[in-house]
Design an enzyme around this catalytic site. Structure first.
Site, mmCIF file in Angstrom:
data_model
loop_
_atom_site.group_PDB
_atom_site.id
_atom_site.type_symbol
_atom_site.label_atom_id
_atom_site.label_comp_id
_atom_site.label_asym_id
_atom_site.label_seq_id
_atom_site.Cartn_x
_atom_site.Cartn_y
_atom_site.Cartn_z
ATOM 1 N N ASN A 190 0.801 -1.084 -0.217
ATOM 2 C CA ASN A 190 -0.119 0.026 0.213
ATOM 3 C C ASN A 190 0.865 1.154 -0.055
ATOM 4 O O ASN A 190 1.591 1.478 0.971
ATOM 5 C CB ASN A 190 -0.906 -0.044 1.226
ATOM 6 N N ASP B 132 -0.026 4.527 -0.095
ATOM 7 C CA ASP B 132 -0.871 5.895 0.188
ATOM 8 C C ASP B 132 0.113 6.731 0.982
ATOM 9 O O ASP B 132 -0.023 7.935 0.886
ATOM 10 C CB ASP B 132 -1.959 5.649 1.161
ATOM 11 N N HIS B 133 0.954 6.205 1.797
ATOM 12 C CA HIS B 133 1.732 7.279 2.729
ATOM 13 C C HIS B 133 2.842 7.784 1.916
ATOM 14 O O HIS B 133 3.591 8.756 2.740
ATOM 15 C CB HIS B 133 1.792 6.639 4.201
ATOM 16 N N HIS C 141 -5.901 3.711 -1.824
ATOM 17 C CA HIS C 141 -6.925 3.921 -1.215
ATOM 18 C C HIS C 141 -7.292 5.554 -1.779
ATOM 19 O O HIS C 141 -6.541 6.348 -1.223
ATOM 20 C CB HIS C 141 -6.901 3.931 0.155
ATOM 21 N N ARG D 244 -9.232 8.265 -1.213
ATOM 22 C CA ARG D 244 -10.350 8.758 -0.546
ATOM 23 C C ARG D 244 -10.952 9.976 -0.705
ATOM 24 O O ARG D 244 -10.714 10.467 -1.767
ATOM 25 C CB ARG D 244 -9.522 9.162 1.042
ATOM 26 N N ARG E 173 -6.923 12.913 0.561
ATOM 27 C CA ARG E 173 -5.981 13.300 1.643
ATOM 28 C C ARG E 173 -4.563 12.970 1.166
ATOM 29 O O ARG E 173 -3.451 13.227 1.540
ATOM 30 C CB ARG E 173 -6.162 12.938 3.119
ATOM 31 N N HIS E 174 -4.461 11.632 0.597
ATOM 32 C CA HIS E 174 -2.994 11.218 0.076
ATOM 33 C C HIS E 174 -3.183 10.560 -1.392
ATOM 34 O O HIS E 174 -2.625 11.584 -2.357
ATOM 35 C CB HIS E 174 -2.493 9.824 1.002
ATOM 36 N N GLU F 197 -8.379 0.480 -3.035
ATOM 37 C CA GLU F 197 -9.380 0.600 -1.896
ATOM 38 C C GLU F 197 -10.421 1.744 -2.069
ATOM 39 O O GLU F 197 -10.086 3.015 -2.384
ATOM 40 C CB GLU F 197 -8.551 0.833 -0.638
ATOM 41 N N THR G 215 -7.128 6.965 9.889
ATOM 42 C CA THR G 215 -6.967 5.663 9.100
ATOM 43 C C THR G 215 -8.359 4.907 9.194
ATOM 44 O O THR G 215 -9.128 5.220 9.738
ATOM 45 C CB THR G 215 -5.732 4.840 9.296
ATOM 46 N N THR G 216 -8.445 3.851 8.105
ATOM 47 C CA THR G 216 -9.581 3.046 8.267
ATOM 48 C C THR G 216 -9.622 2.297 9.753
ATOM 49 O O THR G 216 -8.779 1.106 9.977
ATOM 50 C CB THR G 216 -9.553 1.905 7.243
ATOM 51 N N GLU H 100 -11.060 -9.319 3.054
ATOM 52 C CA GLU H 100 -9.723 -8.931 3.770
ATOM 53 C C GLU H 100 -10.121 -8.617 5.247
ATOM 54 O O GLU H 100 -11.035 -7.913 5.758
ATOM 55 C CB GLU H 100 -9.301 -7.714 3.138
ATOM 56 N N HIS I 209 -3.717 -4.213 8.033
ATOM 57 C CA HIS I 209 -3.771 -3.126 8.754
ATOM 58 C C HIS I 209 -2.993 -3.616 9.875
ATOM 59 O O HIS I 209 -2.989 -4.462 10.605
ATOM 60 C CB HIS I 209 -5.423 -2.858 9.305
ATOM 61 N N GLY I 210 -1.910 -2.625 10.141
ATOM 62 C CA GLY I 210 -1.167 -2.435 11.428
ATOM 63 C C GLY I 210 0.016 -3.723 11.679
ATOM 64 O O GLY I 210 0.363 -3.729 12.313
ATOM 65 N N GLY J 39 1.145 -0.991 4.275
ATOM 66 C CA GLY J 39 1.590 0.027 3.920
ATOM 67 C C GLY J 39 2.195 0.952 4.805
ATOM 68 O O GLY J 39 3.400 0.941 4.644
ATOM 69 N N HIS J 40 1.720 1.313 5.974
ATOM 70 C CA HIS J 40 2.052 2.454 6.809
ATOM 71 C C HIS J 40 3.679 2.189 7.316
ATOM 72 O O HIS J 40 4.619 2.691 7.155
ATOM 73 C CB HIS J 40 1.211 2.833 7.920
HETATM 74 N N1 PXP Z 1 -5.953 -3.136 4.012
HETATM 75 C C1 PXP Z 1 -7.225 -2.052 4.188
HETATM 76 C C2 PXP Z 1 -8.147 -2.310 3.532
HETATM 77 C C3 PXP Z 1 -6.647 -0.837 4.584
HETATM 78 O O1 PXP Z 1 -7.399 0.268 4.489
HETATM 79 C C4 PXP Z 1 -5.306 -0.383 4.911
HETATM 80 C C5 PXP Z 1 -4.918 0.820 5.503
HETATM 81 O O2 PXP Z 1 -5.014 1.930 4.586
HETATM 82 C C6 PXP Z 1 -4.331 -1.552 4.873
HETATM 83 C C7 PXP Z 1 -4.591 -2.862 4.478
HETATM 84 C C8 PXP Z 1 -3.017 -1.219 5.157
HETATM 85 O O3 PXP Z 1 -2.814 -1.037 6.358
HETATM 86 P P1 PXP Z 1 -1.314 -0.317 7.224
HETATM 87 O O4 PXP Z 1 -0.973 0.942 6.304
HETATM 88 O O5 PXP Z 1 -1.707 -0.157 8.447
HETATM 89 O O6 PXP Z 1 -0.150 -1.313 6.701
#
Ligand code: PXP
Length: 242
Positions: free
Chosen positions: A10, A12-13, A46, A48, A52-53, A73, A103-104, A154, A193-194, A215-216
């Site tokens: 991901n 996005d950041h 993603h 949005r 924002r990104h 996304e 974030t989500t 997911e 996520h995370g 991603g992050h």
């Molecule tokens: N999957 C989905 C559906 C998400 O919305 C996100 C966060 O945008 C991620 C995965 C990735 O999460 P992270 O950036 O915490 O790794």
């Protein structure tokens, strides 16, 4: 033998950092190329509502310039549906989106929003886009995904990633049970996520999970090691856990 676990990076950041100053740098499309070189199996972005990104132009460029499958996304809104149908990415992951969240923050309530989601899943599917629903790992949500005929779910791993001690253990079991349930019903389970170097192994070890979207942490780690090294290390940790 367990199938190879795919890694969706991901980006996005990268766009978050770019947008902090405006302009073009750092370029999320360049990051997607680096992720591809480092062994990513897909790119996730993603778009949005508030942009924002990732921006519309980023999406145009990702579709035009990247060979890897793109997982878009998106919130279940008419605007995002029109954009997805115009671009036809490989996959669309429907996520809940609140303007005020950082974030989500949780999974989609596919059970509670069944009637709202049905036309989105149907139209995306009819356009040849692989639909994924970002849900909590619960039987109720898997059942809704099944009734919606979504080919992919997911699982939101945020509660596992941020939990400690017994809470994380309980959450890991919920994810493993939900992955088995999805697979038994012909739905492909993904997770994300995370996730970090420190917590990815037990999730990667769940045999039914086919893809992780991360991603992050990867983008943050790239500050210290470079993005290719960061993606390669995650790839190696996922493969070792399998
Ligand atoms: N999957 C989905 C559906 C998400 O919305 C996100 C966060 O945008 C991620 C995965 C990735 O999460 P992270 O950036 O915490 O790794």
């Amino acid at each position: 033998m367990t199938r190879k676990l795919r890694l969706g990076v991901n980006i996005d950041h990268v766009a978050t950092i770019r947008n902090a100053r405006g302009g073009e740098h750092p370029d999320p499309v360049r990051a997607a190329h680096a992720a591809a070189r480092a062994g990513a199996d897909g790119i996730t972005a993603h778009l949005r509502e508030d942009r924002r990104h990732i921006t519309d132009r980023d999406l145009d460029r990702l579709m035009a310039e990247i060979d890897l499958p793109l997982n878009l996304e998106m919130a279940a809104t008419p605007e995002m549906l029109a954009i997805a149908l115009a671009h036809r990415p490989h996959a669309a992951c429907i996520v809940p989106e609140k303007r005020e969240e950082r974030t989500t923050e949780g999974g989609l309530d596919a059970a509670g929003q069944f009637a709202t989601l049905q036309p989105f899943v149907d139209q995306l599917t009819a356009a040849g886009i692989r639909v994924s629903l970002f849900i909590e790992p619960s039987e109720r949500q898997v059942d809704a995904a099944l009734r919606l005929a979504a080919p992919v779910v997911e699982y939101h791993t945020g509660r596992f990633a941020h939990g400690t001690g017994e809470d994380a253990v309980v959450e890991l079991k919920r994810i493993a049970d939900a992955a088995a349930l999805a697979a038994k019903n012909g739905i492909e389970p993904h997770a994300g996520h995370g996730l970090t170097f420190a917590n990815v192994a037990p999730i990667a070890a769940i045999p039914q999970i086919a893809e992780l979207n991360i991603g992050h942490f990867l983008i943050g780690e790239a500050i210290f090691t470079g993005l290719e090294a960061s993606v390669k290390r995650m790839r190696a940790l996922m493969d070792e856990a399998r």
